[in-house]
Design an enzyme around this catalytic site. Structure first.
Site, short mmCIF file in Angstrom:
data_model
loop_
_atom_site.label_atom_id
_atom_site.label_comp_id
_atom_site.label_asym_id
_atom_site.label_seq_id
_atom_site.Cartn_x
_atom_site.Cartn_y
_atom_site.Cartn_z
CE LYS A 49 -13.38 -7.18 2.14
NZ LYS A 49 -12.28 -6.45 1.51
NE ARG A 102 -2.98 -7.14 -4.34
CZ ARG A 102 -3.70 -7.37 -3.26
NH1 ARG A 102 -3.12 -7.77 -2.15
NH2 ARG A 102 -5.00 -7.21 -3.28
CG HIS A 127 -1.88 -1.03 1.40
ND1 HIS A 127 -1.97 -1.82 2.52
CD2 HIS A 127 -2.88 -1.44 0.57
CE1 HIS A 127 -2.97 -2.69 2.38
NE2 HIS A 127 -3.53 -2.48 1.21
CB SER A 148 -4.09 -6.71 4.62
OG SER A 148 -3.76 -5.43 4.16
P1 ADP Z 1 -9.77 -3.85 -0.43
O1 ADP Z 1 -10.48 -4.65 0.62
O2 ADP Z 1 -10.54 -2.66 -0.88
O3 ADP Z 1 -9.22 -4.64 -1.58
P2 ADP Z 1 -7.04 -3.58 0.49
O4 ADP Z 1 -6.57 -2.84 1.69
O5 ADP Z 1 -6.82 -5.06 0.45
O6 ADP Z 1 -8.57 -3.21 0.37
O7 ADP Z 1 -6.39 -2.97 -0.82
C1 ADP Z 1 -6.56 -1.63 -1.15
C2 ADP Z 1 -5.91 -1.36 -2.49
O8 ADP Z 1 -4.50 -1.57 -2.40
C3 ADP Z 1 -6.37 -2.27 -3.63
O9 ADP Z 1 -6.43 -1.51 -4.81
C4 ADP Z 1 -5.28 -3.30 -3.74
O10 ADP Z 1 -5.17 -3.81 -5.05
C5 ADP Z 1 -4.07 -2.46 -3.39
N1 ADP Z 1 -2.97 -3.28 -2.86
C6 ADP Z 1 -3.01 -4.16 -1.85
N2 ADP Z 1 -1.81 -4.77 -1.67
C7 ADP Z 1 -0.99 -4.24 -2.61
C8 ADP Z 1 0.36 -4.47 -2.99
N3 ADP Z 1 1.11 -5.38 -2.37
N4 ADP Z 1 0.87 -3.73 -4.00
C9 ADP Z 1 0.08 -2.82 -4.63
N5 ADP Z 1 -1.19 -2.59 -4.36
C10 ADP Z 1 -1.74 -3.28 -3.36
#
Ligand code: ADP
Length: 162
Positions: free
Chosen positions: A43, A92, A19, A130
């Site tokens: 969630k 990703r 992130h 995460s």
């Molecule tokens: P959500 O539940 O909305 O998917 P996340 O916190 O999992 O929330 O992810 C938020 C955003 O960050 C999404 O667009 C996801 O693709 C991106 N993201 C998560 N992990 C990574 C990573 N390792 N590299 C780049 N982008 C990421």
């Protein structure tokens, strides 16, 4: 000149280096990034919304171009209220694409002025999510390569409490 702002929504439960990398790269493209932690009743996360926001705020305390907020309800409603028109998301694997494509199209349906900008994940962070971080931490694994120090500590405290 008008400042270009992107809203980067997500769960951030907890924030990872993936992130953070995306936010920093977002700042190369936009003048401001609003990191928006979604309050999602379906969630149930490990961290509360306030904890997630606090971790993000600590990490970006010295970066004036980043705001960390939380929002409830539809993202498009939050965008309309703030006058925002750009969503930032990360991509990703191919598996992200289908879901992101659906959401992006739904958001345009609900709010035609909106656009979603995707940045590809850096190769280095491709495998970080995460959920994997939480799973590894739960079993006592070292996650310090994937999340910043304040998150390592928060994970430890949280899992000891449980
Ligand atoms: P959500 O539940 O909305 O998917 P996340 O916190 O999992 O929330 O992810 C938020 C955003 O960050 C999404 O667009 C996801 O693709 C991106 N993201 C998560 N992990 C990574 C990573 N390792 N590299 C780049 N982008 C990421």
């Amino acid at each position: 000149m008008e400042l270009k702002t992107a809203v980067y929504p997500g769960s951030f439960d907890p924030v990872t280096y993936g992130h953070i990398d995306l936010i920093e790269r977002g700042l190369e493209v936009f003048d401001r990034v609003v990191v928006a932690v979604a309050v999602n009743s379906e969630k149930r996360g490990l961290f509360s919304i306030n904890e997630r926001v606090a971790l993000l705020q600590e990490i970006f305390a010295s970066e004036k171009r980043i705001d960390v907020v939380s929002f409830r309800g539809l993202l498009v409603d939050y965008l309309k209220q703030g006058g925002y028109k750009t969503i930032l998301r990360g991509l990703r694997a191919i598996s992200d694409f289908d879901y992101e494509f659906q959401i992006a199209n739904m958001n345009v349906h609900l709010y035609p002025e909106v656009d979603t900008v995707f940045l590809m994940t850096s190769q280095k962070y491709f495998y970080i999510s995460s959920s994997v971080v939480k799973e590894v931490a739960q079993y006592g694994g070292d996650v310090s390569a994937f999340v910043p120090d304040n998150v390592v500590v928060a994970l430890k405290n949280k899992l000891e409490q449980e």
